[in-house]
Design an enzyme around this catalytic site. Structure first.
Site, mmCIF file in Angstrom:
data_model
loop_
_atom_site.group_PDB
_atom_site.id
_atom_site.type_symbol
_atom_site.label_atom_id
_atom_site.label_comp_id
_atom_site.label_asym_id
_atom_site.label_seq_id
_atom_site.Cartn_x
_atom_site.Cartn_y
_atom_site.Cartn_z
ATOM 1 N N GLU B 141 0.838 -1.192 0.000
ATOM 2 C CA GLU B 141 0.000 0.000 0.000
ATOM 3 C C GLU B 141 0.880 1.251 0.000
ATOM 4 O O GLU B 141 1.396 1.647 -1.026
ATOM 5 C CB GLU B 141 -1.002 -0.076 1.165
ATOM 6 C CG GLU B 141 -1.882 -1.330 1.039
ATOM 7 C CD GLU B 141 -2.985 -1.426 2.072
ATOM 8 O OE1 GLU B 141 -3.483 -0.400 2.569
ATOM 9 O OE2 GLU B 141 -3.385 -2.569 2.394
ATOM 10 N N MET B 142 1.098 1.859 1.153
ATOM 11 C CA MET B 142 1.877 3.095 1.170
ATOM 12 C C MET B 142 3.379 2.839 1.346
ATOM 13 O O MET B 142 4.199 3.733 1.114
ATOM 14 C CB MET B 142 1.327 4.035 2.238
ATOM 15 C CG MET B 142 -0.097 4.488 1.901
ATOM 16 S SD MET B 142 -1.004 5.222 3.298
ATOM 17 C CE MET B 142 -0.365 6.888 3.271
#
Lengths: 346, 346
Positions: B141-142
């Site tokens: 994700e991040m």
């Protein structure tokens, strides 16, 4: 059109201005009124007679600006690279597009872009209406097609209604061109007045003494030869490395558009509004420090080696060009897709 | 804590309610007050005594929610997958993260999420405070680290000030945990009242006759066995395919967290608030049509083959669960990075 003539007029004025200051000193002569002749107070809206800025069109444009369904993947919106939470930029050296492709150039801010005489770093679009079509179709950016954009929008009844209201005289208003026109109309409202505009409007207290010194240095150094007009830039093309070569520059700039050898390394002069908030700088985001960017510009464009003191003053002035009051943008509430809406294709 | 007990109480109540309606018919008995005992009117804020929702913390959280510098690349913010312009979702089957990695699950809406008894599809976080840390650190994700997040934030003076104000009693307030707490505090305000809340509050005209019929069908069919409580879901775990197997389901759900065989294919029951705007549906976004999703649920969870008429009524009722008035979110103006800010790493 006025927007094309203005830069040349201000350029001529600015040369008189520089020579005037050089001869007689700045402090006696500087007045907001004179400064206003070089730059100009930012308007409330950047009008375009061929695409009138109506509330209905602006509202539709705001929705479209934030809608990732304009991209093939359903993931990338205009706001992805021109983030309105982030002064209209993505804060990256060069932008990330469809399937994480890294583009070749730094995303210019969308704030005040509508004031400029052309769009993109190489000026290949004449206005924001033409510009807004580019990223949607660029396979490295939103990777969409005109047909996909229209098919997606036509499948969403709320959008169909909004297009009818925004383009009331058209029988088939949901078109790719109108999509770009609505986005552009929204962008024509994304103008950010600053303390510098208040100063030019006569409020001498709007700039600090250091910022006034910086303005003086900015003018006397010759930065205003290119960074003039209402957007403090964005009014002409200029070779990057006019006096001294830019060692790292590979991008041929406007040459890629015109194939004219004289256009090698030529770019649109970027706006300096909000510049303290839109790092990194230059066509490929090469430089993160505004001080370094100013120093580089002085050397490669004007052949001047600016002292740290001069750089500091200029950067101080540039700080007065940031949006004040801050830009206030309310997010739209995007209408849902329907069973007819072509699916995201990530 | 009340939030854990509530689902069980409402579950018991709902069984009485279903049997009551089955025996005596709905139209005589249904009243907003009775319906309110199954669900509950949405509060203004989802409070958490261990993370008080203060204006300073909410404001900081709003900034952080939109700030892509919390991700390694500098490209992905909370809002990238939980778009507040798009009812808190990304509208994709499963989400796209760092370097365009496609995740395994559909992004649940952040709207009203703070009302739920646990977070993520598999309930692996107990509240939004714990949840908010997950995506920042998830390499798909991040892709950030605690250290990178803190280093970036500490390098930005405006953030340091905002953390001081949001956590006034702490000597070193810029921490990864406080970052998550501020985001969570913001999320605790992202609650969306709907016409259904007005109805439960006694305004009989808030629902159309068809929507009232849909509510009746929703209750009598047994949907409320799981979709109950203030968030109309989000109050318990349930096996997906309780009565009939879900042919396409591969995700083992909560089993991945507990390794308990009884938790295979078990997921948190999702909220139905804003459901007409958060397609596609199910843990992996398998289904784009809400009608199809309702039909599937009736069959696999309750062993009932719903008629098209019943499905239509239920979907009509579900439409009354969308935010009204629409959510209004004003974008922050993110503070600029400094020379000390670690660069984006795309």
């Amino acid at each position: 059109m006025q927007k094309f003539k203005l830069p040349f007029l201000t350029l001529i004025c600015s040369y008189f201005f520089i020579s005037n200051f050089s001869n007689h000193g700045f402090s006696q002569d500087i007045t907001p009124d004179k400064v206003k002749t070089i730059f100009g107070i930012i308007p409330k809206v950047a009008e375009n007679p061929s695409n009138p800025v109506t509330p209905e069109k602006v509202n539709l444009g705001r929705y479209l600006f934030f809608d990732p369904r304009l991209s093939k993947s359903g993931k990338i919106s205009c706001n992805s690279c021109h983030s309105l939470a982030n002064s209209g930029v993505d804060g990256l050296a060069t932008s990330i597009g469809h399937k994480w492709q890294i583009g070749p150039r730094n995303a210019p801010t969308v704030l005040n872009a509508a004031l400029e005489f052309s769009q993109f770093w190489d000026g290949r679009a004449k206005d924001v209406e033409e510009q807004a079509m580019g990223p949607m179709l660029n396979p490295k950016e939103m990777a969409s097609t005109k047909e996909l954009v229209v098919q997606r929008l036509k499948s969403i009844p709320q959008y169909v209604d909004m297009f009818k209201k925004a383009f009331p005289d058209e029988t088939d208003p949901v078109t790719f061109e109108n999509t770009a026109k609505a986005i552009a109309a929204f962008e024509r409202t994304l103008l950010t007045p600053s303390r510098f505009d208040r100063y030019m409007d006569g409020d001498l207290s709007a700039l600090s003494p250091e910022e006034k010194e910086g303005l003086k240095t900015f003018i006397q150094t010759g930065c205003i030869s290119c960074h003039n007009g209402t957007d403090i830039g964005g009014g002409m093309f200029q070779k990057f490395g006019l006096v001294n070569k830019v060692s790292w520059l590979q991008d041929l700039g406007r040459f890629e558009v015109t194939k004219n050898p004289a256009d090698k390394y030529v770019f649109k002069v970027p706006s300096l509004r909000n510049i303290t908030k839109t790092a990194p700088y230059f066509n490929n985001g090469h430089t993160w420090s505004l001080e370094e960017a100013v120093k580089t510009m002085g050397y490669v464009q004007l052949g001047k080696t600016l002292s740290d003191e001069e750089v500091k003053k200029i950067v101080s002035f540039l700080g007065s060009l940031s949006a004040e009051p801050p830009l206030q943008v309310t997010l739209p509430n995007l209408p849902p897709s329907t069973p007819q809406t072509p699916r995201p294709m990530p």
